[in-house]
Design a protein around this motif. Structure first.
Motif, PDB file in Angstrom:
ATOM      1  N   GLU A   1       0.805  -1.216   0.000  1.00 27.16           N
ATOM      2  CA  GLU A   1       0.000   0.000   0.000  1.00 27.16           C
ATOM      3  C   GLU A   1       0.838   1.267   0.000  1.00 27.16           C
ATOM      4  O   GLU A   1       0.298   2.367   0.138  1.00 27.16           O
ATOM      5  CB  GLU A   1      -0.938   0.006   1.204  1.00 27.16           C
ATOM      6  N   ALA A   2       2.157   1.145  -0.162  1.00 25.96           N
ATOM      7  CA  ALA A   2       3.043   2.301  -0.023  1.00 25.96           C
ATOM      8  C   ALA A   2       3.219   3.036  -1.341  1.00 25.96           C
ATOM      9  O   ALA A   2       3.459   2.421  -2.379  1.00 25.96           O
ATOM     10  CB  ALA A   2       4.409   1.849   0.501  1.00 25.96           C
ATOM     11  N   ASP A   3       3.124   4.362  -1.282  1.00 26.98           N
ATOM     12  CA  ASP A   3       3.316   5.179  -2.472  1.00 26.98           C
ATOM     13  C   ASP A   3       4.501   6.135  -2.354  1.00 26.98           C
ATOM     14  O   ASP A   3       4.706   6.988  -3.208  1.00 26.98           O
ATOM     15  CB  ASP A   3       2.039   5.968  -2.782  1.00 26.98           C
ATOM     16  N   GLN A   4       5.261   6.004  -1.275  1.00 23.67           N
ATOM     17  CA  GLN A   4       6.462   6.813  -1.127  1.00 23.67           C
ATOM     18  C   GLN A   4       7.352   6.206  -0.048  1.00 23.67           C
ATOM     19  O   GLN A   4       6.892   5.433   0.793  1.00 23.67           O
ATOM     20  CB  GLN A   4       6.112   8.254  -0.745  1.00 23.67           C
ATOM     21  N   ILE A   5       8.628   6.571  -0.098  1.00 25.88           N
ATOM     22  CA  ILE A   5       9.545   6.174   0.959  1.00 25.88           C
ATOM     23  C   ILE A   5       9.526   7.253   2.038  1.00 25.88           C
ATOM     24  O   ILE A   5       9.838   8.414   1.772  1.00 25.88           O
ATOM     25  CB  ILE A   5      10.974   5.980   0.421  1.00 25.88           C
ATOM     26  N   ASP A   6       9.116   6.879   3.216  1.00 29.66           N
ATOM     27  CA  ASP A   6       9.154   7.786   4.357  1.00 29.66           C
ATOM     28  C   ASP A   6       9.540   6.975   5.586  1.00 29.66           C
ATOM     29  O   ASP A   6       9.844   5.776   5.491  1.00 29.66           O
ATOM     30  CB  ASP A   6       7.813   8.505   4.550  1.00 29.66           C
ATOM     31  N   ASP A   7       9.545   7.617   6.737  1.00 29.00           N
ATOM     32  CA  ASP A   7       9.995   6.917   7.950  1.00 29.00           C
ATOM     33  C   ASP A   7       9.092   5.744   8.300  1.00 29.00           C
ATOM     34  O   ASP A   7       9.569   4.701   8.773  1.00 29.00           O
ATOM     35  CB  ASP A   7      10.071   7.894   9.131  1.00 29.00           C
ATOM     36  N   PHE A   8       7.795   5.888   8.055  1.00 33.84           N
ATOM     37  CA  PHE A   8       6.886   4.780   8.358  1.00 33.84           C
ATOM     38  C   PHE A   8       7.156   3.588   7.452  1.00 33.84           C
ATOM     39  O   PHE A   8       7.152   2.431   7.901  1.00 33.84           O
ATOM     40  CB  PHE A   8       5.435   5.231   8.228  1.00 33.84           C
ATOM     41  N   PHE A   9       7.404   3.850   6.174  1.00 36.61           N
ATOM     42  CA  PHE A   9       7.734   2.775   5.237  1.00 36.61           C
ATOM     43  C   PHE A   9       9.026   2.079   5.657  1.00 36.61           C
ATOM     44  O   PHE A   9       9.113   0.840   5.650  1.00 36.61           O
ATOM     45  CB  PHE A   9       7.866   3.354   3.832  1.00 36.61           C
ATOM     46  N   ARG A  10      10.025   2.860   6.041  1.00 38.31           N
ATOM     47  CA  ARG A  10      11.300   2.273   6.481  1.00 38.31           C
ATOM     48  C   ARG A  10      11.103   1.424   7.732  1.00 38.31           C
ATOM     49  O   ARG A  10      11.681   0.344   7.865  1.00 38.31           O
ATOM     50  CB  ARG A  10      12.324   3.371   6.744  1.00 38.31           C
TER      51      ARG A  10
END
Length: 369
Positions: free
Chosen positions: A53-62
């Motif tokens: 469901e991820a559309d960008q790399i951010d701290d939550f994705f990491r």
């Protein structure tokens, strides 16, 4: 008395208790208002899917990817400690597109993740249906995420209970924490329905119930964690008819080894009401039939709901609070409590024991409110 009190016996609290005990913490007490692992941890689907469901790399994705990558060793060590297989399934996840808009969104997701070197595959309808014949012929395309897995969350909770018992963690069940004792800007223990426990460190891992816990003495910082109901259905298929987790923009199907297929979920702000509703069942059933029409012939054998804890900004609340010494938060994991359990256990145990924590922790600090 205790060295550390953990408030909340879901998978998050259990993982923190285990991590602390494995680091040598001598007197860890976990307090659960019911039995361990019977709230959101029991109701979950067990999806470990930070990419889907991820559309960008951010701290939550990491954070999500780092925690997912811990799961193989997490599952292996639990099996060594308890003999229990938590059924970590590495088949992967398919995210299906049914409309032109879905296809456009999935193409964008594919392009940015592929450009970052993340494992992701673009599949035509035929390629997706060759992998999973139960997929509807109306699907236009799919993304395959080979590293987005699933785990049997109920077995995971049971294994964590056994591991904590073997490590000497004191599990106090059917006991509700009413308040924290705080004096002169530091925590000194908790007040529960069974009496007081003194402790210089308290970890709030109470999920959707976090905001109900008050303080005697020093006022607690205002951090709102709201319950969000998610209803689930369970179909029975014998023999099993699917292997991948199957997503659409509506919801998801999670196949279990024993032939059950879980379908979810709703997102409802209805307080602490855990009823399963006619509208909820109808919505989830329609989603399931869109993904896999064959389920119309499969018996619906169970339904339930759980309360997911959501903070004001939808992100987890992790780490020490600067205003109350000895108070740590590990809550508001919302839809990702199972996924984020291993990394949360490590980050909180590091923080409590004075080990420098990952820079990732800063983005989720309770001090941001």
């Amino acid at each position: 008395m205790a060295d550390v009190v953990i408030v909340g016996g879901g998978i998050i609290g259990l993982t923190i208790a285990r991590a602390l005990a494995k680091r040598g913490a001598r007197d860890v007490v976990l307090i659960e208002k019911d039995q361990p692992g019977l709230e959101a941890s029991w109701a979950a689907g067990g999806i470990l899917g930070p990419q889907a469901e991820a559309d960008q790399i951010d701290d939550f994705f990491r954070l999500g990817c780092a925690s997912r990558d811990l799961f193989p060793s997490f599952a292996d060590s639990l099996k060594e400690e308890t003999g229990m297989d938590v059924e970590l399934d590495k088949t992967g996840t398919l995210y299906l597109g049914f409309t032109a808009e879905d296809e456009h969104e999935l193409r964008q997701r594919y392009e940015w993740q592929a450009s970052e070197g993340l494992p992701v595959e673009w599949l035509s309808r035929g390629e997706a249906r060759r992998l999973e014949p139960i997929i509807s012929r109306k699907a236009r395309c799919a993304l395959r995420f080979p590293n987005d897995w699933q785990v049997e969350n109920r077995r995971l909770a049971e294994a964590l209970v056994r591991a904590n018992e073997k490590l000497g963690v004191r599990l106090i069940t059917e006991c509700e924490v009413k308040a924290l004792h705080c004096e002169d800007g530091r925590v000194t223990g908790v007040e529960s329905s069974s009496g007081s426990i003194s402790a210089p460190v308290v970890v709030l891992a109470a999920g959707a119930w976090t905001s109900l816990i008050q303080s005697t003495g020093t006022p607690l910082p205002k951090i709102d964690v709201e319950p969000v109901r998610g209803q689930m259905l369970c179909f029975e298929t014998q023999p099993p008819i699917s292997q991948h987790v199957l997503y659409s923009s509506w919801g998801y199907l999670v196949p279990r080894r024993d032939g059950r297929i879980l379908a979810g979920s709703t997102t409802e702000f209805v307080g602490f009401d855990k009823d399963v509703t006619i509208d909820g069942v109808s919505e989830i059933r329609a989603m399931a039939m869109e993904i896999a029409p064959v389920l119309d012939d499969s018996p619906l054998v169970d339904s339930w709901s759980g309360l997911r804890p959501c903070a004001q900004d939808g992100l987890p609340v992790l780490g020490p609070h600067e205003e109350v010494e000895g108070l740590f938060y590990a809550t508001a994991h919302y839809r990702n409590g199972i996924l984020l359990a291993p990394i949360t256990g490590e980050l909180i145990a590091d923080s409590v024991t004075g080990v420098p924590t990952s820079p990732l922790c800063a983005a989720f600090s309770p001090n941001r409110f």
